[in-house]
Design an enzyme around this catalytic site. Sequence first.
Site, mmCIF file in Angstrom:
data_model
loop_
_atom_site.group_PDB
_atom_site.id
_atom_site.type_symbol
_atom_site.label_atom_id
_atom_site.label_comp_id
_atom_site.label_asym_id
_atom_site.label_seq_id
_atom_site.Cartn_x
_atom_site.Cartn_y
_atom_site.Cartn_z
ATOM 1 N N LYS A 163 40.783 37.160 35.553
ATOM 2 C CA LYS A 163 40.608 35.871 36.237
ATOM 3 C C LYS A 163 40.675 34.731 35.229
ATOM 4 O O LYS A 163 41.326 33.710 35.463
ATOM 5 C CB LYS A 163 39.271 35.856 36.989
ATOM 6 C CG LYS A 163 39.315 36.745 38.235
ATOM 7 C CD LYS A 163 37.950 36.987 38.850
ATOM 8 C CE LYS A 163 38.093 37.981 40.002
ATOM 9 N NZ LYS A 163 36.828 38.420 40.572
ATOM 10 N N GLN A 183 30.654 37.274 39.613
ATOM 11 C CA GLN A 183 31.302 38.581 39.765
ATOM 12 C C GLN A 183 30.311 39.587 40.362
ATOM 13 O O GLN A 183 29.199 39.738 39.866
ATOM 14 C CB GLN A 183 31.809 39.068 38.394
ATOM 15 C CG GLN A 183 32.590 40.360 38.443
ATOM 16 C CD GLN A 183 33.908 40.229 39.231
ATOM 17 O OE1 GLN A 183 34.650 39.275 39.054
ATOM 18 N NE2 GLN A 183 34.170 41.188 40.092
ATOM 19 N N ASP A 226 34.751 31.933 46.297
ATOM 20 C CA ASP A 226 34.843 33.260 46.927
ATOM 21 C C ASP A 226 34.675 33.160 48.445
ATOM 22 O O ASP A 226 34.937 34.130 49.157
ATOM 23 C CB ASP A 226 33.754 34.189 46.370
ATOM 24 C CG ASP A 226 34.309 35.130 45.310
ATOM 25 O OD1 ASP A 226 35.530 35.379 45.312
ATOM 26 O OD2 ASP A 226 33.515 35.618 44.487
#
Length: 303
Positions: A57, A101, A124
């Site tokens: 990422k 994460q 997200d």
Amino acid sequence: MNAIPTLKLIDGKATAMRVLAEVREQVQALRQRGVQPGLAVVLVGMDAASQVYVRNKVLRAEEVGIRSLEHRLPSDTTQDELLALIDRLNQDPAVNGILVQLPLPAHIEEHRILQAIDPLKDVDGFHSANVGGLAQGRDVLTPCTPSACMRLLREACGELSGKHAVVVGRSNIVGKPMAALLLQADCTVTVVHSLSRDLPALCRQADILVAAVGKPRLIGADWLKPGAVVIDVGINRITEAGHSRLVGDVDFAAALPQVAAITPVPGGVGPMTIAYLMKNTLIALDLQQQAAHQERTACLSPC
Ligand code: NDP
């Protein structure tokens, strides 16, 4: 072995390159106006797979010109320490996107952390304000994987309206938001899960089948309607003939003669998910700019 007919292959790698090129272009335009989007990626602990995801990422962000701010915390970080970091990132104007994460270590309550992220920086799309906004069809940040699947579907099918889509899996990360996005695109949507009865018959009704289960090759050719478009989200590591390899939830080789188009695993949805994280960072920046503008306008208007 016969070559795979390229017309049938939904090439996630190639589409991801195009999405990243679009993002890079938008970032360049922003930088000319003195704005550099920033993405904070937070990793708690040493989980090997998470470390790889975070590294990828960060690399992608740098490639497209997004400033990446990495926060690697030890596995004994307390929930309060993590909440304090998120609070700082929420306040920091250089941070437009915050990604924590998952999975988090067991002593940290995932829901508490995700709810602490400013919904306008929630790249997200897991904050309940965004989940609710998606269900209501509002303009909000939506989860990367289902958003990426929608792009692949639009490119493969064109018009989605009126098509019957069957989503296999009902997780908060993939299945449920996928179903919401398909509904927003005017599909007729069926969501099936581990307790659904007669899965093959339900799947055979699908013009569009999205598999997000996590079971290698669960879906065979006899589960598919001839001419269906198949998006295989599943990523499963198996050992075959002594070799470790990744396969999807759909039996790709068996499905291929039957379908109109299908994503491979790897090289389908996977590369698109990271590309959509970059896209979401720009959407987040845009939503923040709109909110700031509205605030300024509200301050200027007479009471
Ligand atoms: P979850 O384990 O959270 O959810 C799996 C879903 O599949 C559940 O709803 C479960 O039903 C359902 N299910 C399990 N077994 C069956 C069965 N035999 N028949 C029908 N439904 C079943 O997984 P995720 O949604 O997080 O991920 C799914 C897959 O997608 C995984 O392989 C994951 O690695 C992959 N993935 C890939 C991404 C990418 O970028 N390509 C991103 C995210 C995930 P129930 O709710 O009843 O238990």
